[in-house]
Design a protein around this motif. Structure first.
Motif, PDB file in Angstrom:
ATOM      1  N   ILE A   1       0.845  -1.205   0.000  1.00  0.00           N
ATOM      2  CA  ILE A   1       0.000   0.000   0.000  1.00  0.00           C
ATOM      3  C   ILE A   1       0.877   1.250   0.000  1.00  0.00           C
ATOM      4  O   ILE A   1       0.634   2.201  -0.748  1.00  0.00           O
ATOM      5  N   HIS A   2       1.919   1.216   0.853  1.00  0.00           N
ATOM      6  CA  HIS A   2       2.804   2.381   0.952  1.00  0.00           C
ATOM      7  C   HIS A   2       3.584   2.586  -0.348  1.00  0.00           C
ATOM      8  O   HIS A   2       3.664   3.709  -0.886  1.00  0.00           O
ATOM      9  N   ASP A   3       4.166   1.493  -0.844  1.00  0.00           N
ATOM     10  CA  ASP A   3       5.024   1.628  -2.026  1.00  0.00           C
ATOM     11  C   ASP A   3       4.230   1.734  -3.325  1.00  0.00           C
ATOM     12  O   ASP A   3       4.696   2.329  -4.303  1.00  0.00           O
TER      13      ASP A   3
ATOM     14  N   GLY B   1       0.417   4.422  -2.325  1.00  0.00           N
ATOM     15  CA  GLY B   1       0.912   5.666  -1.735  1.00  0.00           C
ATOM     16  C   GLY B   1       1.745   6.469  -2.716  1.00  0.00           C
ATOM     17  O   GLY B   1       1.559   7.690  -2.880  1.00  0.00           O
ATOM     18  N   GLN B   2       2.677   5.795  -3.389  1.00  0.00           N
ATOM     19  CA  GLN B   2       3.516   6.495  -4.362  1.00  0.00           C
ATOM     20  C   GLN B   2       2.711   6.960  -5.570  1.00  0.00           C
ATOM     21  O   GLN B   2       2.949   8.048  -6.114  1.00  0.00           O
TER      22      GLN B   2
ATOM     23  N   THR C   1       0.966  10.034  -4.628  1.00  0.00           N
ATOM     24  CA  THR C   1       1.929  11.133  -4.543  1.00  0.00           C
ATOM     25  C   THR C   1       2.221  11.696  -5.934  1.00  0.00           C
ATOM     26  O   THR C   1       2.284  12.921  -6.142  1.00  0.00           O
TER      27      THR C   1
ATOM     28  N   ARG D   1      -5.042  14.127  -0.602  1.00  0.00           N
ATOM     29  CA  ARG D   1      -4.380  14.240   0.706  1.00  0.00           C
ATOM     30  C   ARG D   1      -5.144  13.442   1.784  1.00  0.00           C
ATOM     31  O   ARG D   1      -4.552  12.751   2.613  1.00  0.00           O
TER      32      ARG D   1
ATOM     33  N   MET E   1      -4.552   9.741   1.179  1.00  0.00           N
ATOM     34  CA  MET E   1      -3.199   9.363   1.613  1.00  0.00           C
ATOM     35  C   MET E   1      -3.127   9.260   3.134  1.00  0.00           C
ATOM     36  O   MET E   1      -2.458   8.380   3.683  1.00  0.00           O
TER      37      MET E   1
ATOM     38  N   LEU F   1      -4.814   6.002   3.989  1.00  0.00           N
ATOM     39  CA  LEU F   1      -3.924   4.883   3.662  1.00  0.00           C
ATOM     40  C   LEU F   1      -2.786   4.771   4.675  1.00  0.00           C
ATOM     41  O   LEU F   1      -2.378   3.663   5.037  1.00  0.00           O
ATOM     42  N   ARG F   2      -2.264   5.917   5.118  1.00  0.00           N
ATOM     43  CA  ARG F   2      -1.196   5.897   6.116  1.00  0.00           C
ATOM     44  C   ARG F   2      -1.694   5.271   7.429  1.00  0.00           C
ATOM     45  O   ARG F   2      -1.009   4.449   8.045  1.00  0.00           O
TER      46      ARG F   2
ATOM     47  N   THR G   1      -2.050   1.507   6.802  1.00  0.00           N
ATOM     48  CA  THR G   1      -0.780   0.775   6.814  1.00  0.00           C
ATOM     49  C   THR G   1      -0.222   0.669   8.226  1.00  0.00           C
ATOM     50  O   THR G   1       0.334  -0.363   8.609  1.00  0.00           O
TER      51      THR G   1
END
Length: 475
Positions: free
Chosen positions: A275-277, A280-281, A284, A316, A319, A322-323, A326
């Motif tokens: 999710i982060h990589d 999330g990216q 971004t 935003r 994100m 999602l943060r 995670t």
């Protein structure tokens, strides 16, 4: 009466004292007084015979009662031992020693249990026999242990021929051991006593007693007593075997649960990373693209700028969600900064006005805590805090982490409405979360204590031995 008749009378009376109840007859020319004397002596004789018979009956009854009392005491002592533990090894050893004491054995007592996998009776514990480097196996029908197992009947061999037949029936592995045994012990034995263990209509083993140096021989009363003892032992041994098997199944379940937890945590970490990589990216890049787009859109296109701003704000928010997702799945701060930092981060999320006040008392334990232990304690805190926030209606929650007498102790306590802890733990569905906490802690030799009642709040304490951490660190 003349002297001869008087001497004969004296001899007869003396014989009575020795238990010889010969009859006494009056002389033919006896006077009235002499006839009366002989009548009285005859009556005395009858009374003595009756008294002697009563005394003999009393003595026999006394011996019988004494034997019954000894048997009752032996059964009582055995019952105390057999109900004192479910540990099979301890039970067998203690039982063998007690039987040796009850029968005043100087020679041998041995317990065998049947192993279906090998179709053999295996020596489990013994008294008076030499210590062997390997176990002895008797096939069904082999030797006294195998014979009583096969026939389901007790056995008493008290003659040289009967004992010799038992020895002749021994073959294979057991015969090699017996041949070595003969070199240091006077065999054949004087007598052999053996009984089967029967419970739930199946034979699970046997118990053998032997006299080889002791010149005494076992008797039928010994056989009766040992048979009664075997009935009690069989139940206790069967319970011990079931308990041991249950322990093995619980160990297997705990291992499977541990593997499941490890897979779950690894999967959580993988998903959080993806999710982060990934998402999330990507978000971004989209946000950067919208910023670049806003730079090239003419200022007079107010509607376009408004829509770009709305999209950037939405991204935003996404994100941020999602943060949080995670971190909930697997907080990287747990790996990066340790348990204390992870607990601070997790509790900082509950800052809404309607949220209870959370008071932290966290002792600095450093970042060197074993990762598995740190994860377990974090998940326990996460589950306990979630339950409190969802159900307790508490105004205050206290979270503490400290070292105490070689343990690491985590407590979560609230002043909420509480619940009936005993009743809840009886429901597999409703107590699933609490059960999960307990099982997680068991993986690291930890323990869980929950105290709660309606209107009295809830107290949760997790305790983990610190030595596990040191052992892991030194590994």
């Amino acid at each position: 009466m003349n002297d001869e008749q008087i001497n004969k009378l004296a001899d007869t009376c003396e014989a009575w004292l020795q238990g010889d109840w010969r009859e006494l007859h009056a002389p033919d020319a006896a006077t009235v007084e002499e006839s009366r004397l002989f009548e009285l002596l005859s009556e005395v004789r009858e009374q003595l015979i009756t008294a002697s018979a009563t005394e003999n009956d009393f003595g026999a009854r006394y011996v019988q009662l004494e034997d019954q009392l000894h048997r009752a005491e032996a059964l009582l002592e055995a019952a105390k031992i057999l109900t004192s533990t479910l540990d099979l090894d301890v039970l067998l050893k203690t039982t063998t020693e007690k039987i040796a004491e009850l029968f005043k054995l100087s020679d041998g007592a041995e317990i065998f249990l049947y192993d279906p996998a090998r179709d053999a009776l295996v020596t489990m514990t013994s008294f008076g026999y030499p210590v062997l480097e390997r176990e002895i196996l008797f096939s069904p029908g082999e030797g006294a242990p195998g014979l009583v197992f096969q026939l389901r009947q007790p056995l008493l061999a008290d003659t040289e021929e009967a004992v010799a037949q038992l020895y002749e029936s021994v073959r294979g592995d057991a015969k090699d051991v017996l041949d070595k045994f003969k070199t240091s012990h006077p065999l054949p034995s004087q007598s052999v006593l053996c009984v089967p263990f029967i419970t739930r209509d199946k034979v699970i083993g046997s118990l053998q007693l032997e006299h080889w140096t002791d010149r005494r021989k076992f008797k039928q009363k010994d056989l009766r007593l040992l048979t009664h003892l075997a009935d009690l032992i069989a139940i206790a041994v069967d319970n011990g075997m079931l308990w041991k098997e249950l322990g093995k199944k619980e160990d297997r379940l705990r291992q499977m649960f541990g593997q499941l937890i490890n897979v779950q945590e690894a999967e959580r970490k993988r998903i959080a990373t993806e999710i982060h990589d990934g998402a999330g990216q990507a978000l971004t890049l989209i946000s950067i693209g919208l910023t670049n787009l806003a730079d090239i859109v003419p200022p007079e296109s107010i509607e376009a700028h408004t829509r770009i701003t709305d999209l950037r704000n939405a991204i935003r928010d996404i994100m941020g969600s999602l943060r949080d997702l995670t971190f909930t799945l697997y907080p990287s701060v747990l790996d990066d900064l340790g348990l204390v930092a992870a607990l601070k981060w997790y509790t900082s999320r509950f800052v809404e006005p309607q949220s209870p006040k959370i008071i932290l008392t966290l002792e600095d334990i450093g970042k060197e805590l074993n990762p598995t232990v740190a994860t377990v304690l974090y998940r326990v805190a996460q589950e306990a805090l979630t339950n409190s926030l969802r159900h307790s209606q508490a105004t205050e929650i206290r979270v503490s982490l400290s070292k105490a007498r070689g343990d690491l102790v985590l407590t979560i306590e609230d002043d909420g409405n509480g619940f009936n802890a005993v009743k809840l733990m009886q429901s597999p569905v409703e107590s699933f979360g609490l059960y999960g906490m307990s099982e997680r802690l068991a993986l690291v030799n930890g323990s869980l204590k929950i105290r709660s009642s309606p209107g009295q709040g809830t107290f949760v304490r997790a305790r983990v031995p610190l030595y596990l951490n040191e052992k892991t660190e030194n590994a």
